[in-house]
Design an enzyme around this catalytic site. Structure first.
Site, short mmCIF file in Angstrom:
data_model
loop_
_atom_site.label_atom_id
_atom_site.label_comp_id
_atom_site.label_asym_id
_atom_site.label_seq_id
_atom_site.Cartn_x
_atom_site.Cartn_y
_atom_site.Cartn_z
N GLU A 175 0.87 -1.17 0.00
CA GLU A 175 0.00 0.00 0.00
C GLU A 175 0.92 1.23 0.00
O GLU A 175 1.83 1.32 0.83
CB GLU A 175 -0.88 -0.01 1.26
CG GLU A 175 -1.83 1.17 1.26
CD GLU A 175 -2.78 1.17 2.46
OE1 GLU A 175 -2.74 0.25 3.29
OE2 GLU A 175 -3.57 2.13 2.54
N ARG A 219 5.35 -13.07 9.60
CA ARG A 219 5.99 -11.78 9.39
C ARG A 219 7.41 -11.83 9.91
O ARG A 219 7.71 -12.56 10.85
CB ARG A 219 5.30 -10.70 10.24
CG ARG A 219 3.99 -10.23 9.76
CD ARG A 219 3.43 -9.19 10.74
NE ARG A 219 3.74 -7.84 10.31
CZ ARG A 219 3.09 -7.22 9.34
NH1 ARG A 219 2.11 -7.82 8.71
NH2 ARG A 219 3.41 -5.99 9.00
N LYS A 250 4.51 0.87 9.56
CA LYS A 250 4.60 2.14 8.83
C LYS A 250 4.04 3.28 9.66
O LYS A 250 4.53 4.40 9.59
CB LYS A 250 3.87 2.02 7.49
CG LYS A 250 4.71 1.35 6.43
CD LYS A 250 4.04 1.37 5.07
CE LYS A 250 3.04 0.26 4.96
NZ LYS A 250 2.60 0.02 3.57
P1 ATP Z 1 2.89 -2.19 8.02
O1 ATP Z 1 2.24 -3.00 9.09
O2 ATP Z 1 4.34 -1.93 8.26
O3 ATP Z 1 2.16 -0.96 7.67
P2 ATP Z 1 1.66 -3.58 5.90
O4 ATP Z 1 1.56 -5.04 5.95
O5 ATP Z 1 0.45 -2.79 6.20
O6 ATP Z 1 2.90 -3.14 6.77
P3 ATP Z 1 1.72 -3.33 3.08
O7 ATP Z 1 2.19 -2.20 2.26
O8 ATP Z 1 0.28 -3.65 3.10
O9 ATP Z 1 2.24 -3.06 4.55
O10 ATP Z 1 2.58 -4.62 2.79
C1 ATP Z 1 2.96 -5.07 1.52
C2 ATP Z 1 3.35 -6.50 1.65
O11 ATP Z 1 4.47 -6.63 2.53
C3 ATP Z 1 2.23 -7.32 2.24
O12 ATP Z 1 2.10 -8.49 1.47
C4 ATP Z 1 2.68 -7.61 3.63
O13 ATP Z 1 2.20 -8.81 4.10
C5 ATP Z 1 4.20 -7.62 3.49
N1 ATP Z 1 4.84 -7.30 4.76
C6 ATP Z 1 4.71 -6.17 5.48
N2 ATP Z 1 5.40 -6.25 6.63
C7 ATP Z 1 6.00 -7.47 6.63
C8 ATP Z 1 6.85 -8.15 7.53
N3 ATP Z 1 7.24 -7.60 8.69
N4 ATP Z 1 7.27 -9.39 7.18
C9 ATP Z 1 6.90 -9.94 6.03
N5 ATP Z 1 6.10 -9.36 5.14
C10 ATP Z 1 5.65 -8.14 5.42
MG MG Z 2 -1.33 -2.93 4.86
#
Ligand code: ATP
Ligand code: MG
Length: 576
Positions: free
Chosen positions: A37, A280, A290
């Site tokens: 995102e 994760r 984020k």
């Molecule tokens: P955050 O919680 O940091 O905002 P998010 O999961 O909301 O992260 P996205 O931009 O939606 O962020 O994530 C893009 C991809 O990266 C998704 O498929 C998510 O599952 C993966 N991702 C994000 N954080 C991790 C992590 N700590 N380990 C593995 N994959 C991750």
């Molecule tokens: Mg997200």
């Protein structure tokens, strides 16, 4: 012995994909995607997902897409879209196709109308608060909305008017009609669309309604022909909904749904993908949400998203981390369904290992103390030849100007040496790297008794090529010729947080209370002159001090600025 081709270690996702290919599932194809995102910069956790998705595709002769999940315009920004592309490329990956979920807004809409026509979706007039109330709990079933049994015609009419912008934000939602008594709360008539009169970075004001993540994500995967939709464990409970939407919509079997994509040249063969969840990546001494990273930036607790102490990919890049070290790190950690926290030291070990092999050695003095060699003429000049790498002759050699006035590291001198101290002390000897053995004859002090300089003599017989060159002394120190030294700003970075789990709020403190006050120390040091010509992002080992990088933005030939990437040894693991 011939080197074994590196075959990547197995993990359960590699096994599933291999089995699917062997069984000819998904037509034997492998198509994955990384779906960020665009509401922030990518961090180390995202790198895990990037390495996994691009890696699985590459290992299987498949494709990997970069898709911006831009269905929530309130938090999204074109700056993030750009940085995400830069970071994925920097990490070493190239996407086959770049898409935005917003490319599929018409498909989402047509799919929603299809669900309504199938009697599987309805427009609900309950407020958000009422919806929550009706949803029930883990132990009690939900209640059906009084609007759940609207007729198909009425639902279609209301949904079209939602789309036309006739209703106020939040006044209505489109919901899937599944099962208000389902044990899995995600199946209790989840929302598909909500009204949000927001300007979108790609579609402007064309849409007053936006699809919910669970609906948009699976449809996006399907229309891109994704075969394996890899996501983190918290989506495990959403998988039944992912599968439900795709089963009802049957995107591969219904060309009317993807017609808008054909018209815009965005059509790919649709597929019904399988969602697979993995743990994760969590790393100690850091935060990786984020939201929290944005707070650090907005409250100026760090110097922007690419502050070299940030766990963002742009921060790590600026810090001097190599993409190889980050990829190696996640490969070593592997992929599993077990949540765990990885010690930051493991990542630091990966970058040390990588830089040990590839960083040329240089000399720099960061806490300077002057040493004058009294048995050389004041205008003495020579250029000893030093190896650029102690273990790899391919790095070649360089000439380093040497003169009678040197800077040495203040901590390489002790007036009253402790037992085991093998460097310079009054009357003692030490080897100057590449030059010979020097003895400390005199200690100069200011009125307050602080040491301001040293005077010593160089043993002429200990010079390279002389009979005494091999004479043993216990210590060897680095130096920089004062007449030739280049002054530089050097930032000694350390961990941003001083506790292993800054997210832990059980003691009433938050991550903001655990910022390490020593995470950035700026010093003025002296470098051997060659370093002034370093290119931005060039990395070196400053002998005995650590690995350093010429700052990506602020280093300039006339004004060198270096960042410490990592110390030579782990200084954290053994702290209490
Ligand atoms: P955050 O919680 O940091 O905002 P998010 O999961 O909301 O992260 P996205 O931009 O939606 O962020 O994530 C893009 C991809 O990266 C998704 O498929 C998510 O599952 C993966 N991702 C994000 N954080 C991790 C992590 N700590 N380990 C593995 N994959 C991750
Ligand atoms: Mg997200």
């Amino acid at each position: 012995m011939a080197e074994q081709p590196a075959s990547p270690p197995q993990h359960f996702i590699r096994q599933i994909v291999a089995a699917d290919r062997a069984a000819g599932r998904h037509g034997g194809q492998v198509v994955t995607r990384f779906p960020p995102e665009p509401n922030g910069y990518l961090h180390l956790g995202h790198a895990k997902s990037i390495c996994l998705n691009f890696g699985i595709a590459a290992e299987n002769g498949g494709r990997c897409h970069l898709r911006f999940d831009d269905t929530n315009p309130a938090r999204e920004d074109p700056e993030y879209v750009q940085s995400i592309q830069d970071d994925v490329r920097w990490l070493g990956f190239a996407w086959d196709t770049l898409r935005h979920a917003s490319d599929y807004f018409e498909v989402f809409y047509l799919g929603a109308e299809k669900l309504i026509r199938m009697g599987l979706a309805y427009v609900d007039d309950l407020s958000a608060e009422q919806v929550r109330e009706y949803r029930g709990t883990l132990t009690s079933p939900g209640r059906e909305s009084p609007f759940r049994n609207r007729g198909i015609g009425e639902n279609l009419d209301l949904f079209r008017r939602m789309r036309a912008g006739e209703f106020a934000d939040g006044s209505r939602t489109l919901r899937a009609k599944i099962d208000m008594a389902a044990g899995n709360i995600n199946l209790r008539d989840p929302a598909i669309y909500r009204i949000r009169k927001l300007t979108h970075q790609n579609t402007g004001d064309a849409w007053p309604i936006y699809p919910m993540y669970d609906y948009a994500h699976c449809v996006s995967d399907a229309v891109e022909g994704i075969t394996h939709s890899l996501c983190t464990l918290e989506f495990e409970d959403h998988r039944p909904l992912y599968d439900w939407f795709l089963q009802q919509l049957d995107l591969p079997g219904d060309p009317t749904l993807t017609a808008p994509l054909r018209a815009r040249g965005l059509w790919l063969p649709p597929n019904t993908p399988q969602q697979i969840e993995f743990a994760r990546g969590n790393i100690s001494y850091t935060v990786m949400s984020k939201r929290k990273l944005l707070t650090l930036v907005q409250e100026r607790l760090v110097d922007g998203w690419d502050d070299p102490r940030m766990p963002t990919l742009s921060g790590l890049r600026r810090r001097g981390y190599t993409p190889e070290a980050i990829r190696t790190f996640w490969e070593r950690i592997g992929i599993s369904k077990q949540n765990s926290v990885i010690d930051l030291g493991v990542l630091e070990g990966c970058v040390r290992e990588d830089l040990d092999a590839r960083a040329p050695r240089r000399m720099a003095v960061l806490d300077p103390l002057q040493l004058v060699i009294t048995n050389l003429p004041p205008d003495h000049g020579e250029t000893p030849v030093l190896a650029n790498h102690p273990k790899d002759a391919a790095f070649g050699t360089r000439q380093v100007p040497f003169s009678a006035r040197l800077w040495i590291e203040r901590e390489d001198f002790m007036e009253r040496p402790l037992p085991g101290f093998h460097r310079l002390a009054p009357g003692g000897e030490v080897r100057l790297r590449g030059v010979g053995i020097v003895r400390c004859d005199e200690v100069l002090k200011d009125g307050a008794g602080s040491v301001t300089g040293l005077r010593g003599t160089l043993d002429p017989d200990s010079r390279p090529g002389r009979p005494g060159a091999e004479r043993k002394v216990k210590g060897t120190i680095h130096w920089v010729s004062a007449a030739h030294a280049v002054a530089a700003e050097v930032r000694l970075y350390d961990r941003l947080f001083d506790v292993p789990d800054p997210d832990d709020e059980s003691d009433g403190k938050t991550y903001r209370d655990h910022l390490n006050p020593l995470s950035c120390r700026v010093v003025r040091g002296f470098l051997e002159p060659m370093l002034a010509a370093a290119a931005a992002e060039e990395r070196f080992q400053f002998e005995r001090l650590g690995y350093f990088v010429a700052d990506r933005h602020q280093h300039a030939p006339g004004k060198p600025v270096f960042n410490r990437i990592v110390t030579l040894r782990d200084t954290w693991t053994h702290r209490a």
